[in-house]
Design a protein around this motif. Structure first.
Motif, PDB file in Angstrom:
ATOM      1  N   ILE A 162      -0.236  11.844  -5.801  1.00 27.81           N
ATOM      2  CA  ILE A 162       1.199  12.131  -5.862  1.00 27.81           C
ATOM      3  C   ILE A 162       1.995  10.834  -5.859  1.00 27.81           C
ATOM      4  CG2 ILE A 162       3.140  13.121  -4.562  1.00 27.81           C
ATOM      5  CD1 ILE A 162       1.104  15.347  -3.671  1.00 27.81           C
ATOM      6  N   LEU A 163       1.626   9.916  -4.988  1.00 33.73           N
ATOM      7  CA  LEU A 163       2.328   8.631  -4.924  1.00 33.73           C
ATOM      8  C   LEU A 163       2.149   7.845  -6.221  1.00 33.73           C
ATOM      9  CD1 LEU A 163       4.079   6.926  -3.049  1.00 33.73           C
ATOM     10  CD2 LEU A 163       1.977   5.903  -2.150  1.00 33.73           C
ATOM     11  N   GLY A 164       0.941   7.839  -6.752  1.00 30.66           N
ATOM     12  CA  GLY A 164       0.689   7.155  -8.022  1.00 30.66           C
ATOM     13  C   GLY A 164       1.516   7.741  -9.150  1.00 30.66           C
ATOM     14  N   LEU A 165       1.586   9.066  -9.215  1.00 29.20           N
ATOM     15  CA  LEU A 165       2.402   9.722 -10.245  1.00 29.20           C
ATOM     16  C   LEU A 165       3.883   9.411 -10.060  1.00 29.20           C
ATOM     17  CD1 LEU A 165       0.581  13.174 -10.486  1.00 29.20           C
ATOM     18  CD2 LEU A 165       0.628  11.348 -12.225  1.00 29.20           C
ATOM     19  N   ALA A 166       4.332   9.333  -8.820  1.00 23.93           N
ATOM     20  CA  ALA A 166       5.735   8.986  -8.563  1.00 23.93           C
ATOM     21  C   ALA A 166       6.033   7.574  -9.073  1.00 23.93           C
ATOM     22  CB  ALA A 166       6.042   9.092  -7.068  1.00 23.93           C
ATOM     23  N   PHE A 167       5.093   6.653  -8.896  1.00 26.78           N
ATOM     24  CA  PHE A 167       5.300   5.297  -9.401  1.00 26.78           C
ATOM     25  C   PHE A 167       5.229   5.246 -10.920  1.00 26.78           C
ATOM     26  CE2 PHE A 167       4.871   3.742  -5.077  1.00 26.78           C
ATOM     27  CZ  PHE A 167       5.808   2.720  -5.086  1.00 26.78           C
ATOM     28  N   ILE A 168       4.374   6.046 -11.512  1.00 24.99           N
ATOM     29  CA  ILE A 168       4.328   6.114 -12.982  1.00 24.99           C
ATOM     30  C   ILE A 168       5.664   6.638 -13.504  1.00 24.99           C
ATOM     31  CG2 ILE A 168       3.296   7.325 -14.949  1.00 24.99           C
ATOM     32  CD1 ILE A 168       0.585   7.112 -13.413  1.00 24.99           C
ATOM     33  N   GLY A 175       1.422  -2.710  -9.382  1.00 26.70           N
ATOM     34  CA  GLY A 175       0.483  -2.939  -8.286  1.00 26.70           C
ATOM     35  C   GLY A 175       0.190  -1.663  -7.524  1.00 26.70           C
ATOM     36  N   MET A 176       1.225  -0.867  -7.252  1.00 26.06           N
ATOM     37  CA  MET A 176       1.009   0.395  -6.529  1.00 26.06           C
ATOM     38  C   MET A 176       0.259   1.412  -7.378  1.00 26.06           C
ATOM     39  SD  MET A 176       1.684   0.396  -3.394  1.00 26.06           S
ATOM     40  CE  MET A 176       1.555   2.154  -3.139  1.00 26.06           C
ATOM     41  N   ILE A 177       0.512   1.429  -8.669  1.00 26.83           N
ATOM     42  CA  ILE A 177      -0.257   2.323  -9.545  1.00 26.83           C
ATOM     43  C   ILE A 177      -1.730   1.934  -9.492  1.00 26.83           C
ATOM     44  CG2 ILE A 177      -0.661   2.988 -11.952  1.00 26.83           C
ATOM     45  CD1 ILE A 177       2.428   2.715 -12.339  1.00 26.83           C
ATOM     46  N   THR A 178      -2.006   0.643  -9.492  1.00 22.45           N
ATOM     47  CA  THR A 178      -3.389   0.165  -9.405  1.00 22.45           C
ATOM     48  C   THR A 178      -4.018   0.558  -8.071  1.00 22.45           C
ATOM     49  OG1 THR A 178      -2.855  -1.702 -10.833  1.00 22.45           O
ATOM     50  CG2 THR A 178      -4.852  -1.893  -9.503  1.00 22.45           C
ATOM     51  N   ILE A 179      -3.288   0.313  -6.978  1.00 24.53           N
ATOM     52  CA  ILE A 179      -3.796   0.667  -5.651  1.00 24.53           C
ATOM     53  C   ILE A 179      -4.122   2.154  -5.573  1.00 24.53           C
ATOM     54  CG2 ILE A 179      -3.117   0.941  -3.221  1.00 24.53           C
ATOM     55  CD1 ILE A 179      -1.570  -1.725  -3.537  1.00 24.53           C
ATOM     56  N   SER A 223      13.450  -5.617 -13.021  1.00 28.16           N
ATOM     57  CA  SER A 223      13.048  -7.017 -13.155  1.00 28.16           C
ATOM     58  C   SER A 223      11.534  -7.086 -13.246  1.00 28.16           C
ATOM     59  CB  SER A 223      13.516  -7.822 -11.943  1.00 28.16           C
ATOM     60  OG  SER A 223      12.856  -7.357 -10.776  1.00 28.16           O
ATOM     61  N   ALA A 224      11.046  -8.267 -13.557  1.00 31.79           N
ATOM     62  CA  ALA A 224       9.596  -8.476 -13.605  1.00 31.79           C
ATOM     63  C   ALA A 224       8.982  -8.255 -12.224  1.00 31.79           C
ATOM     64  CB  ALA A 224       9.285  -9.881 -14.115  1.00 31.79           C
ATOM     65  N   ALA A 225       9.693  -8.656 -11.178  1.00 28.72           N
ATOM     66  CA  ALA A 225       9.174  -8.475  -9.818  1.00 28.72           C
ATOM     67  C   ALA A 225       9.056  -6.991  -9.473  1.00 28.72           C
ATOM     68  CB  ALA A 225      10.074  -9.186  -8.813  1.00 28.72           C
ATOM     69  N   ARG A 226      10.075  -6.218  -9.820  1.00 33.88           N
ATOM     70  CA  ARG A 226      10.015  -4.777  -9.539  1.00 33.88           C
ATOM     71  C   ARG A 226       8.898  -4.119 -10.332  1.00 33.88           C
ATOM     72  NH1 ARG A 226      15.077  -0.637 -10.039  1.00 33.88           N
ATOM     73  NH2 ARG A 226      14.203   0.143 -11.968  1.00 33.88           N
ATOM     74  N   MET A 227       8.736  -4.519 -11.592  1.00 27.62           N
ATOM     75  CA  MET A 227       7.654  -3.959 -12.404  1.00 27.62           C
ATOM     76  C   MET A 227       6.283  -4.351 -11.831  1.00 27.62           C
ATOM     77  SD  MET A 227       9.312  -2.074 -14.329  1.00 27.62           S
ATOM     78  CE  MET A 227       7.977  -1.439 -15.291  1.00 27.62           C
ATOM     79  N   ALA A 228       6.183  -5.552 -11.267  1.00 27.67           N
ATOM     80  CA  ALA A 228       4.925  -5.969 -10.639  1.00 27.67           C
ATOM     81  C   ALA A 228       4.613  -5.096  -9.428  1.00 27.67           C
ATOM     82  CB  ALA A 228       5.002  -7.439 -10.238  1.00 27.67           C
ATOM     83  N   LEU A 229       5.626  -4.779  -8.626  1.00 29.37           N
ATOM     84  CA  LEU A 229       5.424  -3.883  -7.483  1.00 29.37           C
ATOM     85  C   LEU A 229       4.960  -2.506  -7.946  1.00 29.37           C
ATOM     86  CD1 LEU A 229       8.528  -4.774  -5.293  1.00 29.37           C
ATOM     87  CD2 LEU A 229       6.135  -5.168  -4.700  1.00 29.37           C
ATOM     88  N   ILE A 230       5.619  -1.992  -8.969  1.00 26.93           N
ATOM     89  CA  ILE A 230       5.270  -0.667  -9.487  1.00 26.93           C
ATOM     90  C   ILE A 230       3.831  -0.655 -10.013  1.00 26.93           C
ATOM     91  CG2 ILE A 230       5.730   0.964 -11.373  1.00 26.93           C
ATOM     92  CD1 ILE A 230       8.733   0.311 -10.998  1.00 26.93           C
TER      93      ILE A 230
END
Length: 135
Positions: free
Chosen positions: A110-116, A76-80, A67-74
């Protein structure tokens, strides 16, 4: 690794960080070669609340469908993660932190790559579902 796995991992890591920054800010800062002060402790404890909030958000969203909400979470975490990596390397390069900050930078990478990866697989799965709906 699915979004669910990454969300659970994130909620666990951020819960651990929240506890560490809330109850042991001096030790956390000392590891990075940063002197503890009352002001640094105050900011650390307040930041811990954000870690806790993110942990709760991802735990609650772990079963969310594409969903758009899930993509926003993803996203956002990539940005963080990206900004934290850049800040960690910068603070090390100007001497504000010791090389122990690189452990945090590695975890963030590692966390950023996992979200990507979750982003890419989520988009592929969504595209496949759309193709099946057309048939």
């Amino acid at each position: 690794m699915t979004f669910r796995h990454v969300a659970i991992l994130t909620s666990f890591l951020f819960l651990v960080l929240a506890i560490a920054w809330m109850f042991f800010p001096e030790q956390m800062l000392t590891q990075w070669g940063v002197l503890y002060s009352d002001g640094a402790g105050l900011v650390s404890r307040r930041g811990a609340v954000f870690y806790l909030g993110v942990a709760v958000m991802f735990f609650m969203a772990r079963n969310t469908e594409h969903s758009a909400a899930r993509m926003a979470l993803i996203k956002g975490m990539i940005t963080i993660c990206t900004v934290l990596i850049l800040l960690g390397v910068y603070e090390l390069s100007v001497g504000h932190a010791s090389d122990k900050i690189l452990a945090a930078v590695l975890i963030e990478a590692i966390l950023g790559l996992a979200f990507i990866y979750a982003w890419r697989t989520s988009n592929k799965a969504n595209n496949l579902n759309k193709q099946w709906e057309k048939i």
